[in-house]
Design a protein around this motif. Structure first.
Motif, PDB file in Angstrom:
ATOM      1  N   LEU A 166     145.940 -27.532  -0.700  1.00  0.00           N
ATOM      2  CA  LEU A 166     144.832 -27.346  -1.497  1.00  0.00           C
ATOM      3  C   LEU A 166     145.412 -26.798  -2.710  1.00  0.00           C
ATOM      4  O   LEU A 166     146.199 -25.909  -2.744  1.00  0.00           O
ATOM      5  CB  LEU A 166     143.889 -26.700  -1.003  1.00  0.00           C
ATOM      6  CG  LEU A 166     143.160 -27.418   0.273  1.00  0.00           C
ATOM      7  CD1 LEU A 166     142.268 -26.050   0.842  1.00  0.00           C
ATOM      8  CD2 LEU A 166     142.415 -28.425   0.139  1.00  0.00           C
ATOM      9  N   ASN A 167     144.749 -27.254  -3.995  1.00  0.00           N
ATOM     10  CA  ASN A 167     145.115 -26.364  -5.158  1.00  0.00           C
ATOM     11  C   ASN A 167     144.121 -25.495  -5.244  1.00  0.00           C
ATOM     12  O   ASN A 167     143.186 -25.280  -4.384  1.00  0.00           O
ATOM     13  CB  ASN A 167     144.994 -27.206  -6.522  1.00  0.00           C
ATOM     14  CG  ASN A 167     143.643 -27.964  -6.971  1.00  0.00           C
ATOM     15  OD1 ASN A 167     142.690 -27.396  -6.239  1.00  0.00           O
ATOM     16  ND2 ASN A 167     143.789 -29.292  -7.363  1.00  0.00           N
ATOM     17  N   GLN A 168     144.268 -24.545  -6.090  1.00  0.00           N
ATOM     18  CA  GLN A 168     143.377 -23.141  -6.255  1.00  0.00           C
ATOM     19  C   GLN A 168     142.111 -23.663  -6.456  1.00  0.00           C
ATOM     20  O   GLN A 168     141.080 -22.699  -6.006  1.00  0.00           O
ATOM     21  CB  GLN A 168     143.980 -22.332  -7.172  1.00  0.00           C
ATOM     22  CG  GLN A 168     143.595 -22.617  -8.664  1.00  0.00           C
ATOM     23  CD  GLN A 168     144.207 -21.234  -9.490  1.00  0.00           C
ATOM     24  OE1 GLN A 168     144.791 -20.443  -9.082  1.00  0.00           O
ATOM     25  NE2 GLN A 168     143.759 -21.463 -10.888  1.00  0.00           N
ATOM     26  N   TYR A 188     148.198 -24.169  -1.824  1.00  0.00           N
ATOM     27  CA  TYR A 188     147.940 -23.611  -0.606  1.00  0.00           C
ATOM     28  C   TYR A 188     148.259 -24.696   0.585  1.00  0.00           C
ATOM     29  O   TYR A 188     147.398 -25.733   0.735  1.00  0.00           O
ATOM     30  CB  TYR A 188     146.679 -22.979  -0.608  1.00  0.00           C
ATOM     31  CG  TYR A 188     146.593 -22.035  -1.578  1.00  0.00           C
ATOM     32  CD1 TYR A 188     146.635 -20.679  -1.284  1.00  0.00           C
ATOM     33  CD2 TYR A 188     145.992 -22.203  -2.855  1.00  0.00           C
ATOM     34  CE1 TYR A 188     146.610 -19.512  -2.420  1.00  0.00           C
ATOM     35  CE2 TYR A 188     145.864 -21.203  -3.847  1.00  0.00           C
ATOM     36  CZ  TYR A 188     145.991 -19.959  -3.611  1.00  0.00           C
ATOM     37  OH  TYR A 188     145.847 -18.916  -4.461  1.00  0.00           O
ATOM     38  N   ARG A 189     149.064 -24.316   1.399  1.00  0.00           N
ATOM     39  CA  ARG A 189     149.277 -25.329   2.530  1.00  0.00           C
ATOM     40  C   ARG A 189     147.889 -25.089   3.439  1.00  0.00           C
ATOM     41  O   ARG A 189     147.470 -23.865   3.677  1.00  0.00           O
ATOM     42  CB  ARG A 189     150.384 -24.957   3.323  1.00  0.00           C
ATOM     43  CG  ARG A 189     151.660 -25.486   2.567  1.00  0.00           C
ATOM     44  CD  ARG A 189     152.986 -25.203   3.259  1.00  0.00           C
ATOM     45  NE  ARG A 189     152.929 -23.759   3.891  1.00  0.00           N
ATOM     46  CZ  ARG A 189     153.990 -23.190   4.154  1.00  0.00           C
ATOM     47  NH1 ARG A 189     155.009 -24.007   4.692  1.00  0.00           N
ATOM     48  NH2 ARG A 189     153.956 -22.014   4.635  1.00  0.00           N
ATOM     49  N   LEU A 222     152.402 -21.799  -2.294  1.00  0.00           N
ATOM     50  CA  LEU A 222     153.516 -22.480  -2.900  1.00  0.00           C
ATOM     51  C   LEU A 222     153.370 -22.415  -4.503  1.00  0.00           C
ATOM     52  O   LEU A 222     152.381 -22.839  -4.879  1.00  0.00           O
ATOM     53  CB  LEU A 222     153.786 -23.669  -2.325  1.00  0.00           C
ATOM     54  CG  LEU A 222     153.886 -24.199  -0.824  1.00  0.00           C
ATOM     55  CD1 LEU A 222     153.988 -25.377  -0.430  1.00  0.00           C
ATOM     56  CD2 LEU A 222     155.437 -23.461  -0.331  1.00  0.00           C
ATOM     57  N   LYS A 223     154.584 -22.363  -5.215  1.00  0.00           N
ATOM     58  CA  LYS A 223     154.296 -22.632  -6.659  1.00  0.00           C
ATOM     59  C   LYS A 223     155.521 -23.502  -6.922  1.00  0.00           C
ATOM     60  O   LYS A 223     156.788 -23.302  -6.919  1.00  0.00           O
ATOM     61  CB  LYS A 223     154.545 -21.177  -7.616  1.00  0.00           C
ATOM     62  CG  LYS A 223     154.193 -21.604  -9.000  1.00  0.00           C
ATOM     63  CD  LYS A 223     154.003 -20.121  -9.435  1.00  0.00           C
ATOM     64  CE  LYS A 223     153.359 -20.317 -10.757  1.00  0.00           C
ATOM     65  NZ  LYS A 223     153.223 -19.154 -11.647  1.00  0.00           N
TER      66      LYS A 223
END
Length: 88
Positions: A7-9, A44-45, A36-37
């Motif tokens: 998921l992105n932020q 976000y896993r 993760l960046k």
């Protein structure tokens, strides 16, 4: 069908009903779920998100158990319950 594993932020913020800026603040402060960046993108896993959610649930349960063991009872609101139901 392709499964999403990250998921992105903004997606995570929507899932939790919080601001994406809160997630940024948490990352800066070393709080929140692992992330993760990759190339400037924050991801976000899903497994990390679910593990963080579970840890927060466990923390809340431990606190309520400790309060119960100490013999404290939760305080009750003294307002009119019928009025409170109308407000919601």
């Amino acid at each position: 069908m392709l499964q999403r594993h990250c998921l992105n932020q903004k997606e995570l913020a929507r899932r939790w009903g919080i601001s994406h800026r809160t997630l940024e603040r948490w990352r800066y402060g070393g709080q929140g779920p692992a992330f993760l960046k990759l190339g400037g993108r924050v991801l976000y896993r899903l497994g990390d998100v679910e593990a963080f959610e579970q840890s927060q649930l466990q923390r809340a349960l431990k606190i309520s158990d400790a309060v119960a063991r100490a013999g404290h009872t939760p305080r009750r609101l003294t307002g009119d319950p019928a009025r409170a139901a109308r407000v919601c």
